[in-house]
Design an enzyme around this catalytic site. Structure first.
Site, PDB file in Angstrom:
ATOM      1  N   HIS A  60      -3.562  -0.552  -2.156  1.00 51.89           N
ATOM      2  CA  HIS A  60      -4.778  -1.057  -1.495  1.00 51.89           C
ATOM      3  C   HIS A  60      -5.813   0.052  -1.452  1.00 51.89           C
ATOM      4  CE1 HIS A  60      -2.888   0.942   1.920  1.00 51.89           C
ATOM      5  NE2 HIS A  60      -3.845   0.610   2.753  1.00 51.89           N
ATOM      6  N   HIS A  62      -7.644   1.489   0.936  1.00 51.19           N
ATOM      7  CA  HIS A  62      -7.922   2.415   2.045  1.00 51.19           C
ATOM      8  C   HIS A  62      -7.901   3.844   1.502  1.00 51.19           C
ATOM      9  CE1 HIS A  62      -6.857  -0.411   5.634  1.00 51.19           C
ATOM     10  NE2 HIS A  62      -8.151  -0.392   5.376  1.00 51.19           N
ATOM     11  N   ASP A  64      -6.879   6.698   2.464  1.00 55.86           N
ATOM     12  CA  ASP A  64      -5.686   7.572   2.506  1.00 55.86           C
ATOM     13  C   ASP A  64      -4.699   7.278   1.378  1.00 55.86           C
ATOM     14  OD1 ASP A  64      -5.253   5.148   3.992  1.00 55.86           O
ATOM     15  OD2 ASP A  64      -3.498   6.018   4.972  1.00 55.86           O
ATOM     16  N   HIS A  65      -4.971   6.198   0.620  1.00 57.57           N
ATOM     17  CA  HIS A  65      -4.106   5.870  -0.517  1.00 57.57           C
ATOM     18  C   HIS A  65      -4.840   5.996  -1.858  1.00 57.57           C
ATOM     19  CE1 HIS A  65      -0.927   3.891   2.012  1.00 57.57           C
ATOM     20  NE2 HIS A  65      -1.936   4.038   2.859  1.00 57.57           N
ATOM     21  N   HIS A 140      -1.762  -6.681   5.405  1.00 55.88           N
ATOM     22  CA  HIS A 140      -2.414  -5.506   5.986  1.00 55.88           C
ATOM     23  C   HIS A 140      -3.843  -5.887   6.386  1.00 55.88           C
ATOM     24  CE1 HIS A 140      -2.940  -1.350   6.822  1.00 55.88           C
ATOM     25  NE2 HIS A 140      -3.624  -1.027   5.742  1.00 55.88           N
ATOM     26  N   ASP A 211       0.355  -0.445   2.657  1.00 56.01           N
ATOM     27  CA  ASP A 211       0.601  -0.572   4.089  1.00 56.01           C
ATOM     28  C   ASP A 211       0.799  -2.048   4.399  1.00 56.01           C
ATOM     29  OD1 ASP A 211       0.055   2.143   4.286  1.00 56.01           O
ATOM     30  OD2 ASP A 211      -1.976   1.862   5.018  1.00 56.01           O
ATOM     31  N   HIS A 269       4.766   7.483   5.707  1.00 62.21           N
ATOM     32  CA  HIS A 269       3.480   7.047   6.281  1.00 62.21           C
ATOM     33  C   HIS A 269       3.568   7.076   7.809  1.00 62.21           C
ATOM     34  CE1 HIS A 269      -0.053   4.347   6.924  1.00 62.21           C
ATOM     35  NE2 HIS A 269      -0.446   4.746   5.729  1.00 62.21           N
TER      36      HIS A 269
HETATM   37 ZN   LIG Z   1      -2.308   4.084   4.954  1.00 62.37          ZN
HETATM   38 ZN   LIG Z   2      -4.057   0.970   4.918  1.00 62.04          ZN
END
Ligand SMILES: [Zn+2]
Ligand SMILES: [Zn+2]
Length: 304
Positions: A60, A62, A64-65, A140, A211, A269
């Site tokens: 996805h 976001h 942080d990924h 998510h 996530d 995570h």
């Molecule tokens: Zn995350």
């Molecule tokens: Zn996420």
């Protein structure tokens, strides 16, 4: 196969935990799942060779990924990479990459193929001789895909002694039996593959669910897998926060592993609100639901 956890923090990095990225190594090829900021540095600290990256899967969008992928691709270009590279992810990934690389007037030395999956898509994303990768949408706060990397089953070991006893002449007939075909000998006797082959060797599987909050789809995707890499952002003190932000607690992930009959759960995570000691305590509690949890940490290598 080997799993290498490159970053195990959620949302923001800490001094001991980088942002999400997990490498799966199979016969030297590297499959990278997510690419948070700092992933290329973690790759250099690990045994994973960036030159051997076969494909990158972004679950996805976001940050942080995702935010590490532009830097990593830029480095692969500066390495002079020539092998093509596939990047798989949800709709919107191409817009992000185009914005990054057009802004920098960047031209790749290698062929980069970005394959996006829309919300309705479910199924196979990659199919090669010895393995395939399937995806299934998770649950998510934004559209998010879970992945299943599955080795194909191999035929059982060929029993040479038994073949000789059955007076099968050496040569192409052996190959036919190994490929599952029945044969007829010159004397009229028919031989079926099960007469000379051991039991089929089942392929191993790695499932990646980051996530997501608890969902039946994770259970479906992780059905009887060898290793389930699942997000475990929160502990029992923050169940409400997990529900609100559509994340999982360690216990949620343990429930998925239990209900899917997974062989192992790899927890990763983690919220930056917990230190290593607190995460270990949360993990001990979750082992009441599912015993075989490997507690992730950055650069941990797990043979499966
Ligand atoms: Zn995350
Ligand atoms: Zn996420």
């Amino acid at each position: 196969m080997k799993i290498v956890l490159l970053g195990t923090s959620s949302a923001v990095p800490t001094l001991t935990r980088g942002l999400s990225s997990t490498a799966l190594i199979r016969e030297g090829d590297v499959f990278l799942f997510d690419c948070g900021e700092g992933t290329q540095l973690q790759l250099m600290r690990s045994s994973v060779k960036r030159s051997r990256i076969h494909s990158i899967f972004i679950g996805h969008l976001h940050g942080d990924h995702l935010y590490g992928i532009a830097g990593l691709l830029s480095t692969l270009h500066l390495d002079g990479r020539e092998a093509p590279l596939n990047v798989f992810g949800p709709e919107g990934l191409r817009v992000f990459l185009n914005a990054a690389f057009r802004t920098s007037d960047f031209k790749f030395t290698f062929k980069l193929t970005v394959q996006e999956f829309p919300r309705g898509y479910r199924g196979r994303v990659l199919d090669e001789n010895e393995f395939y990768v399937d995806e299934l949408p998770l649950d998510h706060s934004i559209f998010c895909l879970g992945w299943r990397f599955q080795e194909k089953d191999k035929p059982g070991v060929f029993n040479l002694e038994r073949a000789e006893e059955l007076e099968i002449p050496r040569g192409p007939l052996y190959g036919k039996l190994q490929h599952g075909e029945a044969i007829t000998l010159a004397n009229g006797r028919s031989i079926t593959p099960d007469m000379v082959l051991g039991p089929p060797r089942h392929g191993k599987s790695v499932v990646y669910c980051l996530d997501t909050q608890f969902t039946e789809r994770s259970i479906q995707l992780a059905d009887k897998c060898t290793a389930l890499v699942h997000e475990t952002t929160f502990g029992p003190d923050a169940v409400d926060m997990a529900r609100e932000r559509k994340h999982s607690t360690m216990e949620d992930a343990a429930r998925v592993a239990h209900e899917a009959h997974a062989e192992n759960l790899i927890a990763t995570h983690f919220s930056s609100r917990y230190d290593g000691r607190q995460i270990a305590q949360i993990c001990d509690q979750a082992r009441g639901v599912f015993e075989r949890i490997t507690l992730g940490r950055d650069l941990l290598e797990i043979d499966i």
